[in-house]
Structure formats: C-alpha cells, structure tokens
Enzyme design. Sequence first.
Site, PDB file in Angstrom:
ATOM      1  N   HIS A  47      23.136 -25.900  -1.346  1.00 43.93           N
ATOM      2  CA  HIS A  47      24.463 -25.894  -0.730  1.00 43.93           C
ATOM      3  C   HIS A  47      25.364 -24.807  -1.301  1.00 43.93           C
ATOM      4  O   HIS A  47      26.445 -24.546  -0.762  1.00 43.93           O
ATOM      5  CB  HIS A  47      25.125 -27.276  -0.820  1.00 43.93           C
ATOM      6  CG  HIS A  47      25.636 -27.660  -2.165  1.00 43.93           C
ATOM      7  ND1 HIS A  47      24.955 -28.486  -3.026  1.00 43.93           N
ATOM      8  CD2 HIS A  47      26.798 -27.363  -2.803  1.00 43.93           C
ATOM      9  CE1 HIS A  47      25.654 -28.678  -4.122  1.00 43.93           C
ATOM     10  NE2 HIS A  47      26.776 -28.003  -4.015  1.00 43.93           N
ATOM     11  N   ASP A  50      18.261 -30.067  -1.533  1.00 45.82           N
ATOM     12  CA  ASP A  50      19.393 -29.261  -2.004  1.00 45.82           C
ATOM     13  C   ASP A  50      19.019 -28.482  -3.260  1.00 45.82           C
ATOM     14  O   ASP A  50      19.545 -28.708  -4.350  1.00 45.82           O
ATOM     15  CB  ASP A  50      20.588 -30.180  -2.258  1.00 45.82           C
ATOM     16  CG  ASP A  50      21.885 -29.398  -2.385  1.00 45.82           C
ATOM     17  OD1 ASP A  50      21.854 -28.153  -2.300  1.00 45.82           O
ATOM     18  OD2 ASP A  50      22.936 -30.040  -2.568  1.00 45.82           O
ATOM     19  N   SER A  59      28.168 -27.070  -9.206  1.00 47.58           N
ATOM     20  CA  SER A  59      27.024 -27.139  -8.311  1.00 47.58           C
ATOM     21  C   SER A  59      25.975 -26.101  -8.691  1.00 47.58           C
ATOM     22  O   SER A  59      26.292 -24.941  -8.972  1.00 47.58           O
ATOM     23  CB  SER A  59      27.457 -26.874  -6.876  1.00 47.58           C
ATOM     24  OG  SER A  59      28.143 -27.959  -6.330  1.00 47.58           O
TER      25      SER A  59
END
Length: 260
Positions: A77, A114, A209
């Site tokens: 992502h 992901d 992230s």
Amino acid sequence: MKVFLTVLALAVASASAFETVVRPKDIPKVPRVEGRITNGYPAEEGKAPYTVGLGFSGGWWCGGSIISNEWILTAAHCIGGDSVTVYFGATWRTNAQYTHWVGSGNFISHDSADIALIRIPHVDFWHMVNKVELPSYNDRYNDYNEWWAVACGWGGTYDGSPLPDYMQCVDLQIIHNSECVQYYGSGTVGDNIVCVRVVDGKGTCGGDSGGPLVTHDGAKLVGVTNWVSGAGCQAGHPAGFQRVTYHLDWIRDRTGIAYY
C-alpha cells in the site's frame, strides 16, 4: 500522504463484532511528512542499519528494510507514484548517509497481499547501512508467539505530537493470531499476518507503513508494518504486520534471496 483515512472492511458475519483497522500511511493528512513510532526510544546511530526511509513522488512517506545489496522490502500500500527516494543510513530522517532515486519500473507489488519489493542500485554494506536477514526455510512454520521484536521508524512519539525527525524504536511482543482475531476477526487476521501487543501506547503509527519488525533473538525480519487499530495507534489494541515467513517463496522467486 496520498489518501485520507482508509478503513478496511472486515469479512465477518457481523462487522460490528470486530474493530476496524487502518493503514498507518493513510492516517489523515497533515501539513508535514508523517512517520511515527509511538512511545518508543531514540535510536542510537547504527541501531537499525537495515531501516530505510521511502519518500514517494506522490508526497507520502513509508519505511522499508534492506534485504540485500539490491532489494528493499516494504508494504504494497506504500507503492505508487512515478518514483521513490530511498534514504539510507539515516538516524535523522533527512540526513541520510546517501540517497538513491528509484523509478516505478523497479516496484514489484504482491498480487493479493500487502507486501512489495523495490529494486535499488547496488549498495555496499557497512555499520550504518546493512541488510537484515530473512527467516530461514527451517523457520517458515514458526509463529514467533511471545517472541520480542523491535520496530524502528521516524516521527512523533504520541498521537498528535509535533514531528521529531530522529529515528525512534520500540520493543514489541508478538502474539498468537488467535488473540489478534478476537479484536479484528479472521477476515483481517489471516495466516499471512503476524500481530504484536500494544502496551502503554507503544507501537507503530502514521508513516511507519512498510517498516521492519525484527526479532531480538537472531535479528530476523519477521514482519512488514501493515495496519493499526482504527481506534488509534495508542488505543492499546494489537497492530498487524505481513508475516515474512508466509512470503518466503514469493520473495525468493523474484529476488533469489533465501536462507536454508
């Protein structure tokens, strides 16, 4: 940030029975780069030489892990835009030992999970810039339950804090997926996920992230930062990472990297 808050739908019979989750990169946009380890501790120089900062051309920030002289592992992502600037060996986020510009042709995202790879120009290793090893195939079924690991990244130290650029690290305990499922349901917590306890507000948050989760014992990369509780980074609810052991074949087939 590229987008505002993104909440993942839970594939369960009664959605209200479980919490929502949010990708750290997608926590609401603020007028500065956002990258956060909450309630961690300042990293001494060279603490996590495998950690890189990823500044994407679209204006958002993620973390990543050096897994070889030519490859970075991060979250899918995070991937987007025309390019990324990779910050190597930075303790102070924008004061890297050096940077490399990488075009989007070097991005490889997983089709259904992901996790992603970025091919980088060859880098030489030394005490400030180095790789982290993946788990071996002998450990592919190790769930790491109750193991301690460390996550590192840049940014604020609590929800809504001003943004310090100094790298922060936090020590986190991995939990069994059955515990994590109680919060988020099996639609979110699959076999590809590894979760950690968030105690006293210590955990990952906006901008972390794609960053690493590395075991204290053996210093193996076992997780890639994916999501936190939709209730907030400091709500005390588990945080989720892609389980690296689940993706060893995918990584090997695209990079040739494997430990037997």
